[in-house]
Design an enzyme around this catalytic site. Structure first.
Site, PDB file in Angstrom:
ATOM      1  N   GLY A 186      25.078 -22.551 -62.031  1.00  0.00           N
ATOM      2  CA  GLY A 186      24.275 -21.601 -61.283  1.00  0.00           C
ATOM      3  C   GLY A 186      22.998 -21.129 -61.941  1.00  0.00           C
ATOM      4  N   ASP A 187      22.849 -21.316 -63.252  1.00  0.00           N
ATOM      5  CA  ASP A 187      21.616 -20.911 -63.947  1.00  0.00           C
ATOM      6  C   ASP A 187      21.349 -21.903 -65.065  1.00  0.00           C
ATOM      7  OD1 ASP A 187      19.370 -19.460 -64.660  1.00  0.00           O
ATOM      8  OD2 ASP A 187      20.485 -17.985 -65.841  1.00  0.00           O
ATOM      9  N   LEU A 188      21.287 -23.170 -64.677  1.00  0.00           N
ATOM     10  CA  LEU A 188      21.290 -24.252 -65.657  1.00  0.00           C
ATOM     11  C   LEU A 188      19.871 -24.616 -66.081  1.00  0.00           C
ATOM     12  CD1 LEU A 188      23.540 -26.079 -66.946  1.00  0.00           C
ATOM     13  CD2 LEU A 188      22.725 -27.850 -65.401  1.00  0.00           C
ATOM     14  N   ASN A 192      20.359 -22.441 -71.659  1.00  0.00           N
ATOM     15  CA  ASN A 192      21.767 -22.151 -71.390  1.00  0.00           C
ATOM     16  C   ASN A 192      22.670 -23.347 -71.673  1.00  0.00           C
ATOM     17  OD1 ASN A 192      21.175 -19.554 -70.683  1.00  0.00           O
ATOM     18  ND2 ASN A 192      21.217 -19.921 -68.480  1.00  0.00           N
TER      19      ASN A 192
END
Length: 277
Positions: A186-188, A192
């Site tokens: 979801g926040d790649l 991260n």
């Protein structure tokens, strides 16, 4: 002692309490900033771990556990409460550019992990004060319209809001209604993804939800260009990727516009140009 140093020490002591005790020998900042702060903590018995502040540590801990259950490498959650998240410290000396092929394999396993035929997540999330509404939906296009695009309308300049509304009205014709449900990080983005010795050691800072696998690559391709090794190990872009990726990139672009303003106005506008609205 500065306010920052005092807070760091206070959080480290709180983490040690959650872990059952120990003598602190090291506290080192690991970055963070607008939304959260991270520190590495070492104890006299040679244990090392990471503590992270933020608005929703318990939800983030649950997301890390969900990724781990789906065979994705993540730091082990050691403890979490309303104040902070305590995680395993993972080695991460390499840049993502040295590990594209392994990231493709990691994401293939993650996206292939069986999920119920529904879209969203059981709890809402946030990036700092910026809310990320979720909930479960039976129609993916409606989830993306209502939870990822239209929620930003009150915060946009009138010209962008009008164009986004126009696009939203066409989403049922532009997005699949029932794509294969994939668990998404979801926040790649590269920050991260932890890498060491040619492999991915951990995916961190998730904003998980279940949806179209193509949406996973919105953030990754917004700021980076995965190479051929990545796509080959993943198995090629998902079905419909070329037709939907600009729609999916709008969400991280809108989030960045709301958090940081400035040049992201131009990014949002360019994406809407690409989509013909």
């Amino acid at each position: 002692m500065s306010g920052s140093s005092h807070n760091m020490t206070s959080m480290a002591r709180h983490a040690v309490m959650l872990l059952g005790g120990g003598v602190i020998t090291e506290i080192a900042p690991l970055g963070g900033g607008d939304i959260s702060e991270l520190w590495r903590v070492g104890l006299e018995d040679n244990r090392r771990f990471v503590i992270k502040t933020g608005p929703t540590p318990i939800i983030e801990a649950d997301m890390l556990r969900a990724l781990h259950k789906a065979d994705a490498p993540t730091p082990k959650v050691l403890a979490a409460d309303a104040q902070l998240l305590v995680m395993e410290f993972l080695p991460h000396h390499d840049a993502l550019s040295s590990c594209w092929a392994d990231l493709g394999r990691v994401l293939r396993r993650l996206h292939d992990h069986s999920q119920p035929a529904r879209y969203g997540w059981e709890r809402d999330f946030s990036f700092g004060e910026l809310a990320i509404p979720n909930g479960w939906h039976d129609d993916w296009a409606i989830f993306w319209r209502d939870c990822r695009l239209l929620v930003h309308l009150p915060y946009l300049p009138a010209n962008l809001a009008r164009r986004l509304e126009k696009l939203a009205s066409t989403l049922p014709d532009r997005l699949p209604r029932k794509p294969p449900p994939a668990l998404l990080h979801g926040d790649l983005w590269s920050g991260n993804v932890l890498a060491e010795s040619g492999r991915i050691t951990g995916l961190i800072d998730p904003a998980c939800y279940v949806g179209d696998a193509s949406a996973e690559f919105a953030m990754l391709t917004l700021f980076a260009r995965p190479n051929r090794d990545f796509w080959e190990s993943y198995g090629g872009p998902p079905a419909g990727y070329g037709e939907t990726i600009f729609i999916y990139r709008l969400w991280p672009a809108l989030v960045h516009f709301r958090l940081f303003g400035g040049s992201y106005h131009a990014m949002v506008s360019a994406l809407l140009d690409n989509l013909g609205v």
